[in-house]
Design a protein around this motif. Structure first.
Motif, short mmCIF file in Angstrom:
data_model
loop_
_atom_site.label_atom_id
_atom_site.label_comp_id
_atom_site.label_asym_id
_atom_site.label_seq_id
_atom_site.Cartn_x
_atom_site.Cartn_y
_atom_site.Cartn_z
N LYS A 1 0.83 -1.20 0.00
CA LYS A 1 0.00 0.00 0.00
C LYS A 1 0.87 1.26 0.00
O LYS A 1 0.54 2.25 -0.66
CB LYS A 1 -0.94 0.01 1.21
CG LYS A 1 -2.13 -0.93 1.08
CD LYS A 1 -3.14 -0.64 2.18
CE LYS A 1 -4.44 -1.39 1.93
NZ LYS A 1 -5.48 -1.04 2.91
N LEU A 2 1.95 1.24 0.78
CA LEU A 2 2.88 2.37 0.77
C LEU A 2 3.49 2.53 -0.61
O LEU A 2 3.55 3.66 -1.14
CB LEU A 2 3.98 2.16 1.81
CG LEU A 2 5.17 3.14 1.71
CD1 LEU A 2 4.71 4.56 2.04
CD2 LEU A 2 6.31 2.71 2.63
N PHE A 3 3.93 1.43 -1.20
CA PHE A 3 4.60 1.51 -2.50
C PHE A 3 3.65 2.07 -3.56
O PHE A 3 4.05 2.91 -4.38
CB PHE A 3 5.10 0.13 -2.92
CG PHE A 3 5.90 -0.60 -1.85
CD1 PHE A 3 6.63 0.10 -0.90
CD2 PHE A 3 5.91 -1.99 -1.79
CE1 PHE A 3 7.36 -0.56 0.09
CE2 PHE A 3 6.64 -2.66 -0.82
CZ PHE A 3 7.36 -1.94 0.12
N ALA A 4 2.40 1.63 -3.53
CA ALA A 4 1.41 2.12 -4.50
C ALA A 4 1.12 3.60 -4.28
O ALA A 4 1.00 4.37 -5.25
CB ALA A 4 0.13 1.30 -4.39
N SER A 5 1.01 4.02 -3.02
CA SER A 5 0.73 5.42 -2.72
C SER A 5 1.85 6.33 -3.20
O SER A 5 1.61 7.43 -3.70
CB SER A 5 0.51 5.61 -1.22
OG SER A 5 -0.65 4.95 -0.78
N LEU A 6 3.09 5.87 -3.06
CA LEU A 6 4.22 6.65 -3.52
C LEU A 6 4.21 6.81 -5.04
O LEU A 6 4.49 7.90 -5.57
CB LEU A 6 5.53 6.00 -3.07
CG LEU A 6 5.85 6.13 -1.58
CD1 LEU A 6 6.98 5.18 -1.18
CD2 LEU A 6 6.22 7.56 -1.24
N LYS A 7 3.88 5.75 -5.73
CA LYS A 7 3.80 5.83 -7.19
C LYS A 7 2.69 6.78 -7.62
O LYS A 7 2.85 7.56 -8.55
CB LYS A 7 3.58 4.43 -7.77
CG LYS A 7 4.79 3.51 -7.62
CD LYS A 7 4.49 2.10 -8.10
CE LYS A 7 5.68 1.17 -7.88
NZ LYS A 7 5.37 -0.24 -8.27
N GLU A 8 1.56 6.71 -6.92
CA GLU A 8 0.46 7.61 -7.22
C GLU A 8 0.83 9.06 -6.97
O GLU A 8 0.33 9.97 -7.63
CB GLU A 8 -0.77 7.24 -6.39
CG GLU A 8 -1.41 5.91 -6.79
CD GLU A 8 -2.50 5.47 -5.82
OE1 GLU A 8 -2.84 6.27 -4.91
OE2 GLU A 8 -3.00 4.33 -5.95
N ALA A 9 1.75 9.28 -6.01
CA ALA A 9 2.19 10.63 -5.69
C ALA A 9 3.26 11.13 -6.66
O ALA A 9 3.71 12.28 -6.55
CB ALA A 9 2.73 10.69 -4.27
N GLY A 10 3.66 10.28 -7.60
CA GLY A 10 4.62 10.70 -8.62
C GLY A 10 6.05 10.34 -8.32
O GLY A 10 6.96 10.70 -9.08
N ALA A 11 6.31 9.62 -7.22
CA ALA A 11 7.67 9.22 -6.89
C ALA A 11 8.11 8.05 -7.77
O ALA A 11 7.28 7.25 -8.22
CB ALA A 11 7.77 8.83 -5.42
N GLU A 12 9.41 7.97 -8.01
CA GLU A 12 9.97 6.83 -8.72
C GLU A 12 10.47 5.83 -7.67
O GLU A 12 11.50 6.06 -7.03
CB GLU A 12 11.12 7.26 -9.63
CG GLU A 12 11.73 6.12 -10.42
CD GLU A 12 12.94 6.53 -11.25
OE1 GLU A 12 13.66 5.63 -11.74
OE2 GLU A 12 13.17 7.75 -11.38
N VAL A 13 9.72 4.76 -7.49
CA VAL A 13 10.07 3.77 -6.46
C VAL A 13 11.09 2.81 -7.05
O VAL A 13 10.76 1.87 -7.77
CB VAL A 13 8.81 3.02 -5.97
CG1 VAL A 13 9.19 2.03 -4.87
CG2 VAL A 13 7.75 4.00 -5.46
N VAL A 14 12.36 3.06 -6.74
CA VAL A 14 13.46 2.28 -7.30
C VAL A 14 13.67 0.98 -6.53
O VAL A 14 13.89 -0.08 -7.11
CB VAL A 14 14.75 3.12 -7.31
CG1 VAL A 14 15.92 2.31 -7.91
CG2 VAL A 14 14.54 4.41 -8.10
N GLU A 15 13.61 1.07 -5.20
CA GLU A 15 13.81 -0.10 -4.35
C GLU A 15 12.72 -0.16 -3.29
O GLU A 15 12.23 0.88 -2.81
CB GLU A 15 15.17 -0.05 -3.64
CG GLU A 15 16.38 -0.11 -4.55
CD GLU A 15 16.66 -1.52 -5.05
OE1 GLU A 15 16.00 -2.46 -4.57
OE2 GLU A 15 17.56 -1.67 -5.90
#
Length: 337
Positions: free
Chosen positions: A241-255
């Motif tokens: 859920k955290l990872f998805a929220s970060l992507k929705e916020a426009g972050a590039e989730v590298v790791e």
């Protein structure tokens, strides 16, 4: 532990089938306990925030949102919870300046910043301590399936994206007991987020005459994360859920790094997170609940991680707060304001 993936797979996996006998036994015993009459009724009304399944559906963010809503309406809520993840079994009135997450749990520290908070493995004993405080209503974070304390109103959260998973009981699936056994004590079903995995449960609730409302978890000040390269780490029920929220916020989730729910981070964990983040020039970022398990600790690597890590703060947005207040009026009518 984190919820295994097969819990959320609708088609029967071999793991779910293998564990089904244990799940059936677990569900039977939980349902039998659920029938017990409460042994204590608190002096103030108790509003329970629960869910049908194990794992995170946003109970604590909802408890905080409800607390704010009730305070705006002139009430004085207090929080009651088990204190999961902490060593102290209570009953204990939590002072966030005197206790750490290892003692009282991360959720208790977050709630105690907003109002009187008691942790207690024995909910009835906890209610007796909390009702001595200057409060008019008790918000019970989790404990829907716990029969020891009378609940005046039970709001059960249902994740629209996952529903009740494979509809099996722990350990074969995520249900804490059979869905139909739980439905009879639901006062209001709060559907959280968007998705089509909970439609059958919503339909069953409506057929049972249970009101439905909606809410959603939204990041706070997410614009600052646009384009940011991050390492996301979390020890919550469903880290994805955290990872998805970060992507929705426009972050590039590298790791990403996932830890067990309520994980107490070690020096080795902190060193690993820092090493990976520094090697790729990533911003370590986590949840508020995880951060309180890092903040204030003296171990050098953990203190350093707490210093450099960012937090994705989220809040629960209730779609129609006025309607919720109206629905709670009969419960709150006897509460002092």
């Amino acid at each position: 532990m984190n919820a295994p993936d097969f819990w959320w797979t609708s088609n029967g996996t071999w793991q779910a089938k293998l564990l089904s006998p244990l799940g059936a036994l677990y569900g039977f015993l939980a349902a039998r306990r659920f029938k017990y009459n409460p042994r204590y009724k608190a002096k103030q009304p108790v509003i329970c925030i629960g869910n049908f399944t194990a794992g995170g559906t946003g109970k604590t963010p909802f408890a905080l949102a409800l607390n704010a809503l009730l305070r705006e309406a002139g009430h004085t809520p207090g929080f009651l919870l088990r204190g999961y993840g902490g060593t102290n079994k209570g009953p204990l009135l939590v002072d966030p300046s005197n206790y750490a997450a290892a003692e009282v749990g991360d959720e208790a520290l977050l709630l105690a910043r907003r109002g009187p908070t008691v942790i207690s493995a024995d909910r009835a004993a906890g209610a007796k301590l909390l009702e001595q405080q200057d409060i008019s209503v008790i918000i019970m974070d989790d404990g829907f399936q716990n029969p020891s304390l009378h609940k005046d109103f039970s709001i059960v959260l249902l994740d629209a994206k996952t529903g009740i998973g494979n509809a099996r009981c722990i350990p074969a699936g995520p249900l804490r007991m059979p869905f139909k056994k739980q439905l009879g004590r639901v006062s209001l079903l709060m559907v959280v987020g968007e998705g089509n995995k909970s439609e059958l449960q919503q339909e069953a609730a409506q057929q049972a005459g249970i009101d439905l409302m909606r809410a959603a978890i939204r990041p706070v000040s997410a614009d600052a994360l646009e384009g940011e390269r991050v390492l996301a780490f979390a020890g919550i029920g469903r880290p994805e859920k955290l990872f998805a929220s970060l992507k929705e916020a426009g972050a590039e989730v590298v790791e990403t790094m996932s830890f067990p729910d309520h994980h107490y981070f070690t020096k080795e964990d902190a060193r690993l997170i820092l090493r990976v983040a520094e090697a790729q020039d990533l911003l370590p970022i986590t949840t508020t609940k995880d951060y309180v398990r890092l903040d204030g600790r003296e171990e050098q690597s953990i203190a350093r991680l707490a210093n450099v890590a960012s937090v994705l703060e989220v809040e629960m947005k209730i779609e129609d707060p006025d309607a919720l207040l109206e629905r709670l009026k009969p419960v709150l009518g006897s509460a002092k304001v």
